[in-house]
Design a protein around this motif. Structure first.
Motif, short mmCIF file in Angstrom:
data_model
loop_
_atom_site.label_atom_id
_atom_site.label_comp_id
_atom_site.label_asym_id
_atom_site.label_seq_id
_atom_site.Cartn_x
_atom_site.Cartn_y
_atom_site.Cartn_z
N LYS A 10 14.42 -4.37 0.03
CA LYS A 10 15.45 -3.67 -0.70
C LYS A 10 15.20 -2.16 -0.58
CE LYS A 10 16.03 -7.40 -3.98
NZ LYS A 10 15.02 -8.32 -3.51
N ASN A 11 16.27 -1.41 -0.49
CA ASN A 11 16.17 0.04 -0.42
C ASN A 11 16.42 0.64 -1.80
OD1 ASN A 11 15.71 0.02 2.34
ND2 ASN A 11 17.87 0.07 2.81
N PHE A 12 15.54 1.54 -2.21
CA PHE A 12 15.64 2.17 -3.51
C PHE A 12 15.85 3.67 -3.35
CE2 PHE A 12 13.64 -1.73 -4.67
CZ PHE A 12 13.95 -1.95 -5.99
N ALA A 13 16.51 4.26 -4.34
CA ALA A 13 16.65 5.70 -4.46
C ALA A 13 16.09 6.07 -5.84
CB ALA A 13 18.10 6.12 -4.35
N LEU A 14 15.42 7.20 -5.93
CA LEU A 14 14.72 7.58 -7.15
C LEU A 14 15.19 8.95 -7.61
CD1 LEU A 14 11.98 6.71 -8.79
CD2 LEU A 14 11.00 8.52 -7.44
N ILE A 15 15.62 9.06 -8.86
CA ILE A 15 15.97 10.35 -9.46
C ILE A 15 14.86 10.69 -10.44
CG2 ILE A 15 17.59 11.57 -10.95
CD1 ILE A 15 19.80 9.82 -9.80
N GLY A 16 14.28 11.88 -10.27
CA GLY A 16 13.18 12.31 -11.13
C GLY A 16 11.84 11.95 -10.52
N ALA A 17 11.68 12.20 -9.23
CA ALA A 17 10.48 11.79 -8.51
C ALA A 17 9.21 12.48 -9.01
CB ALA A 17 10.65 12.06 -7.01
N GLY A 18 9.34 13.59 -9.69
CA GLY A 18 8.18 14.28 -10.22
C GLY A 18 7.88 13.92 -11.67
N LYS A 24 4.46 5.02 -11.24
CA LYS A 24 4.42 3.58 -11.52
C LYS A 24 5.57 2.87 -10.83
CE LYS A 24 2.05 3.97 -15.91
NZ LYS A 24 2.04 3.66 -17.32
N HIS A 25 6.74 3.50 -10.81
CA HIS A 25 7.89 2.89 -10.14
C HIS A 25 7.69 2.89 -8.63
CE1 HIS A 25 10.96 2.62 -13.48
NE2 HIS A 25 9.87 3.06 -14.07
N MET A 26 7.14 3.97 -8.09
CA MET A 26 6.87 4.03 -6.65
C MET A 26 5.87 2.96 -6.24
SD MET A 26 6.68 8.06 -5.84
CE MET A 26 7.56 9.18 -6.91
N LYS A 27 4.85 2.78 -7.06
CA LYS A 27 3.84 1.75 -6.78
C LYS A 27 4.48 0.36 -6.80
CE LYS A 27 -0.71 0.09 -8.31
NZ LYS A 27 -0.49 -1.23 -7.83
N ALA A 28 5.34 0.12 -7.77
CA ALA A 28 6.00 -1.19 -7.87
C ALA A 28 6.91 -1.44 -6.67
CB ALA A 28 6.81 -1.27 -9.16
N ILE A 29 7.61 -0.40 -6.21
CA ILE A 29 8.47 -0.54 -5.04
C ILE A 29 7.63 -0.89 -3.82
CG2 ILE A 29 9.97 0.73 -3.44
CD1 ILE A 29 10.98 2.31 -5.96
N LYS A 30 6.52 -0.19 -3.65
CA LYS A 30 5.65 -0.44 -2.50
C LYS A 30 4.98 -1.80 -2.59
CE LYS A 30 2.00 1.40 0.30
NZ LYS A 30 1.48 2.60 0.85
N ASP A 31 4.44 -2.14 -3.77
CA ASP A 31 3.72 -3.40 -3.95
C ASP A 31 4.60 -4.63 -3.73
OD1 ASP A 31 1.46 -1.95 -4.49
OD2 ASP A 31 1.46 -2.35 -6.65
N THR A 32 5.89 -4.48 -3.95
CA THR A 32 6.81 -5.61 -3.75
C THR A 32 7.40 -5.63 -2.34
OG1 THR A 32 8.62 -4.31 -4.73
CG2 THR A 32 7.41 -5.82 -6.19
N GLY A 33 6.92 -4.72 -1.48
CA GLY A 33 7.34 -4.71 -0.09
C GLY A 33 8.71 -4.11 0.16
N ASN A 34 9.17 -3.28 -0.77
CA ASN A 34 10.48 -2.66 -0.63
C ASN A 34 10.35 -1.23 -0.14
OD1 ASN A 34 12.16 -4.90 -1.58
ND2 ASN A 34 11.01 -4.62 -3.46
N ASN A 35 11.48 -0.56 0.06
CA ASN A 35 11.51 0.78 0.64
C ASN A 35 12.09 1.80 -0.33
OD1 ASN A 35 10.83 -0.35 3.27
ND2 ASN A 35 12.93 -1.10 3.26
#
Length: 89
Positions: A10-18, A24-35
C-alpha cells in the motif's frame, strides 16, 4: 482465481512528517511492508525520513504535495498534526 495469500503493498502519504508521532507511523508503514511515497511538513529539516530508507518525495507546500499525490496513487494518508490545516476543523 483467488487473491488469498497475495500481499499488495500500500502507498501512504504523510502530513506532518516532522511531528512527534510521525516516526511511529513511519516505522509501522515500513514494518508492514508498505511504501511511504510522499510527505509534507512546513519545516524542511525532516531527517527522520532518511533513517527509514523510503524513496519518498518531500514537500513543504501543500499545493505541490496535493498535485503530486494526484499522480502517485497514494491509497492511504496519515495526518500527524491537527494544527497544520486549521481551516479543516
Amino acid at each position: 482465481m483467488s487473491n488469498r495469500g497475495v500481499v499488495v503493498d500500500k502507498n501512504f502519504a504523510l502530513i506532518g512528517a516532522g511531528g512527534y508521532v510521525a516516526p511511529k507511523h513511519m516505522k509501522a508503514i515500513k514494518d508492514t511492508g508498505n511504501n511511504l511515497v510522499a510527505a509534507l511538513d512546513s519545516s524542511d529539516s525532516v531527517g527522520i525520513l532518511d533513517s527509514f530508507s523510503f524513496d519518498v518525495d518531500f514537500f513543504t507546500e501543500f499545493e505541490r504535495f496535493d498535485r503530486h499525490l494526484a499522480s502517485k496513487c497514494a491509497f492511504f494518508g496519515t495526518l500527524q498534526s491537527s494544527a497544520y490545516l486549521p481551516g479543516l476543523r
